[in-house]
Design a protein around this motif. Structure first.
Motif, PDB file in Angstrom:
ATOM      1  N   ILE A  66      11.570  -0.997   8.869  1.00 32.51           N
ATOM      2  CA  ILE A  66      11.695   0.460   8.905  1.00 32.51           C
ATOM      3  C   ILE A  66      10.768   1.083   7.865  1.00 32.51           C
ATOM      4  O   ILE A  66      10.106   2.103   8.121  1.00 32.51           O
ATOM      5  CB  ILE A  66      13.155   0.876   8.669  1.00 32.51           C
ATOM      6  CG1 ILE A  66      14.038   0.411   9.835  1.00 32.51           C
ATOM      7  CG2 ILE A  66      13.275   2.380   8.495  1.00 32.51           C
ATOM      8  CD1 ILE A  66      15.508   0.693   9.632  1.00 32.51           C
ATOM      9  N   ASP A  67      10.737   0.468   6.674  1.00 33.77           N
ATOM     10  CA  ASP A  67       9.825   0.958   5.632  1.00 33.77           C
ATOM     11  C   ASP A  67       8.382   0.956   6.120  1.00 33.77           C
ATOM     12  O   ASP A  67       7.642   1.929   5.940  1.00 33.77           O
ATOM     13  CB  ASP A  67       9.945   0.077   4.389  1.00 33.77           C
ATOM     14  CG  ASP A  67      11.061   0.542   3.469  1.00 33.77           C
ATOM     15  OD1 ASP A  67      11.545   1.661   3.689  1.00 33.77           O
ATOM     16  OD2 ASP A  67      11.442  -0.205   2.570  1.00 33.77           O
ATOM     17  N   ASP A  68       8.001  -0.181   6.734  1.00 31.19           N
ATOM     18  CA  ASP A  68       6.626  -0.276   7.225  1.00 31.19           C
ATOM     19  C   ASP A  68       6.348   0.771   8.294  1.00 31.19           C
ATOM     20  O   ASP A  68       5.287   1.412   8.296  1.00 31.19           O
ATOM     21  CB  ASP A  68       6.365  -1.683   7.777  1.00 31.19           C
ATOM     22  CG  ASP A  68       6.440  -2.755   6.696  1.00 31.19           C
ATOM     23  OD1 ASP A  68       6.308  -2.398   5.511  1.00 31.19           O
ATOM     24  OD2 ASP A  68       6.648  -3.940   7.048  1.00 31.19           O
ATOM     25  N   ALA A  69       7.322   0.925   9.217  1.00 29.99           N
ATOM     26  CA  ALA A  69       7.127   1.912  10.285  1.00 29.99           C
ATOM     27  C   ALA A  69       7.041   3.322   9.722  1.00 29.99           C
ATOM     28  O   ALA A  69       6.208   4.131  10.152  1.00 29.99           O
ATOM     29  CB  ALA A  69       8.274   1.813  11.300  1.00 29.99           C
ATOM     30  N   LEU A  70       7.902   3.625   8.729  1.00 26.03           N
ATOM     31  CA  LEU A  70       7.852   4.952   8.126  1.00 26.03           C
ATOM     32  C   LEU A  70       6.541   5.163   7.376  1.00 26.03           C
ATOM     33  O   LEU A  70       5.959   6.257   7.410  1.00 26.03           O
ATOM     34  CB  LEU A  70       9.037   5.134   7.173  1.00 26.03           C
ATOM     35  CG  LEU A  70      10.424   5.259   7.830  1.00 26.03           C
ATOM     36  CD1 LEU A  70      11.507   5.314   6.763  1.00 26.03           C
ATOM     37  CD2 LEU A  70      10.498   6.493   8.714  1.00 26.03           C
ATOM     38  N   ALA A  71       6.102   4.095   6.691  1.00 21.90           N
ATOM     39  CA  ALA A  71       4.836   4.220   5.972  1.00 21.90           C
ATOM     40  C   ALA A  71       3.680   4.457   6.931  1.00 21.90           C
ATOM     41  O   ALA A  71       2.812   5.307   6.681  1.00 21.90           O
ATOM     42  CB  ALA A  71       4.596   2.967   5.129  1.00 21.90           C
ATOM     43  N   VAL A  72       3.676   3.698   8.036  1.00 23.08           N
ATOM     44  CA  VAL A  72       2.611   3.879   9.034  1.00 23.08           C
ATOM     45  C   VAL A  72       2.679   5.273   9.635  1.00 23.08           C
ATOM     46  O   VAL A  72       1.648   5.949   9.807  1.00 23.08           O
ATOM     47  CB  VAL A  72       2.733   2.795  10.125  1.00 23.08           C
ATOM     48  CG1 VAL A  72       1.793   3.105  11.287  1.00 23.08           C
ATOM     49  CG2 VAL A  72       2.424   1.423   9.552  1.00 23.08           C
ATOM     50  N   ARG A  73       3.915   5.720   9.938  1.00 19.44           N
ATOM     51  CA  ARG A  73       4.043   7.047  10.526  1.00 19.44           C
ATOM     52  C   ARG A  73       3.598   8.136   9.557  1.00 19.44           C
ATOM     53  O   ARG A  73       2.877   9.076   9.929  1.00 19.44           O
ATOM     54  CB  ARG A  73       5.502   7.297  10.930  1.00 19.44           C
ATOM     55  CG  ARG A  73       5.701   8.575  11.730  1.00 19.44           C
ATOM     56  CD  ARG A  73       7.151   8.925  11.884  1.00 19.44           C
ATOM     57  NE  ARG A  73       7.711   9.384  10.617  1.00 19.44           N
ATOM     58  CZ  ARG A  73       8.953   9.871  10.479  1.00 19.44           C
ATOM     59  NH1 ARG A  73       9.746   9.898  11.518  1.00 19.44           N
ATOM     60  NH2 ARG A  73       9.384  10.268   9.301  1.00 19.44           N
TER      61      ARG A  73
END
Length: 497
Positions: free
Chosen positions: A247-254
């Motif tokens: 989730i962290d990675d996805a939020l960072a990418v987003r």
């Protein structure tokens, strides 16, 4: 009404159970299971003990009747009671008629004793054992046996002591099982609460995630910690933390994508605004010149066309980048077999014609480096890199273009492949280390104060990287004061048989 009331009570009970915490549910489940086990064990133990006591009483009556039979044969009657509360009677039986011999030690109600004497089957060692209730006395165990032909001895033993023992056993079992059940539920609830503490921590973490503002931050600081709970809990904890990391990675990418999109829109608007304002200004000047100074019209018209062409180049680059971003849907490349060395020489000739103030040298091997590529787009990459070197270095700077192939010896063999390498080097001031990672970003400029006419739109290197990646290659930059090198690596096709 009673049915609906019962149904409502059941629904409320189910609702209360659903709201109960997992530890309490498990403790109640263990309690119910233990209650069933205790009931089964208690019933089996009580049944076994009752059967055992009845067998013991039957054996005791048998032993007593052996002595009483001798007494009845000698005197015709039984002269004394064997134990307190016992009764003994001798009957003369003819067919289905039983007559009690006198005197006899019997209770006031002899109906059950007489019935047992009458029901005794014929036979040498025949006997009959029966439990009966004697009025005024209580429950008795009756045993009838034949002393001699036509003579039946009936012994009645009271069962009050055995029943009292059974009641005491049941009481002890109920009290013991109740205390054990209470202790099991209380202690089990405590143990379960401690064992389920990791799950409670993860639930607390999950509640923290639900209250986290996912739009304002790209990171979740919460994690399920601790090392208790065994391997199963550890697996769940690891999966939970891994999910949070994803989730962290996805939020960072987003978040990064949103920031890049906002920056891209702002930069694109700014870049388009400049030529548009120029076009508007020169259009007004052309209109004024047409009415007042006809000799100035051609000059204003030329500048108008130049600004329109500049805006067209910018739009073409933006469109190309958009198409490369969607390359999985529609590829903008037109692949064909071409010689990379020949493309490099053509780019060098064009550079010398337009950038005569820079000294360009080309280094390439004698053999062609044939690749399957889009010649127009690779030529665009080379032109962008050479133009970039010219725009960011002073006049007279040396620029070098190198083309080579690594693994060329192996590429001769069937099925083997190598890498084509293109380097564009200059001896200019170099790129600061802090800017080297961002030179390929769209609209990024190392020198923010450089004019648009000299500094370009900031899309050249971004277009070059996207085109190289579309060909399956890589591009990177290394720079220090006095030397900057852009390196392109493209895969060579396998050698044909």
């Amino acid at each position: 009404m009673s049915g609906s009331g019962t149904g409502g009570a059941l629904r409320r009970l189910r609702g209360a159970y659903r709201r109960t915490r997992l530890g309490t549910r498990l403790a109640l489940g263990i309690g119910v299971l233990s209650l069933v086990v205790f009931a089964v064990v208690g019933t089996a133990l009580t049944t076994y003990m009752k059967d055992y006591l009845e067998r013991q009483l039957g054996e005791q009556m048998k032993v007593v009747q052996v002595t009483q039979s001798k007494d009845a044969q000698a005197h015709g009657i039984v002269q004394r009671r064997p134990y307190y509360g016992w009764f003994t009677a001798v009957y003369d039986v003819q067919g289905r008629t039983a007559v009690l011999r006198k005197p006899a030690d019997v209770p006031a109600d002899t109906a059950e004793l007489t019935a047992v004497a009458q029901a005794l089957p014929d036979g040498g060692d025949a006997h009959l054992l029966r439990t009966a209730h004697i009025a005024g006395e209580g429950t008795y165990k009756l045993r009838a046996c034949e002393v001699e032909p036509g003579v039946v001895l009936v012994t009645a033993a009271p069962m009050q002591d055995m029943q009292a023992t059974m009641r005491q056993l049941i009481t002890v079992q109920v009290v013991t099982f109740a205390l054990a059940l209470l202790g099991l539920v209380v202690i089990g609830r405590t143990v379960l609460r401690r064992g389920l503490k990791p799950f409670s921590d993860m639930a607390h973490t999950a509640r923290g995630i639900t209250s986290h503002n996912l739009t304002g931050s790209a990171g979740l600081e919460v994690r399920a910690g601790g090392g208790r709970g065994g391997p199963e809990v550890e697996e769940l904890r690891t999966a939970f933390n891994t999910m949070l990391e994803h989730i962290d990675d996805a939020l960072a990418v987003r978040t990064e994508a949103e920031q890049r999109l906002r920056r891209f829109v702002a930069d694109a608007s700014h870049e388009l605004r400049t030529p548009l304002m120029s076009v508007r200004g020169y259009a007004d000047l052309f209109q004024y010149a047409a009415a007042n100074e006809p000799e100035e019209r051609e000059k204003h018209l030329a500048r108008l066309r130049a600004e329109a062409a500049r805006m067209g180049v910018l739009l073409d680059d933006l469109l190309l980048l958009a198409r490369l971003d969607a390359a999985e849907v529609e590829t903008p490349l037109r692949l064909e077999d071409a010689d990379l060395t020949e493309l490099a020489r053509e780019a060098a000739d064009a550079f010398r014609a337009g950038r005569g103030e820079h000294v360009l040298s080309v280094t390439a091997g004698p053999d062609p480096v044939r690749l399957r590529l889009d010649p127009l787009r690779i030529r665009q990459v080379l032109d962008n890199l050479l133009t970039n070197a010219a725009m960011h270095t002073p006049a007279g700077t040396k620029v070098r273009l190198e083309v080579s192939a690594t693994g060329a010896g192996q590429a001769v063999r069937v099925g083997s492949s190598g890498t084509a390498v293109v380097r564009v080097c200059d001896s200019g001031p170099g790129i600061p280390a802090a800017d080297q990672e961002r030179v390929f970003d769209r609209f990024y400029r190392v020198d923010k104060a450089r004019s648009r006419d000299r500094g370009g739109s900031g899309l050249g290197l971004a277009v070059a990287r996207s085109l190289v990646r579309a060909h399956g290659g890589t591009i990177e930059v290394t720079s220090r004061p006095g030397s900057t090198t852009f390196t392109i690596r493209l895969p060579l096709p396998p050698a044909l048989p």
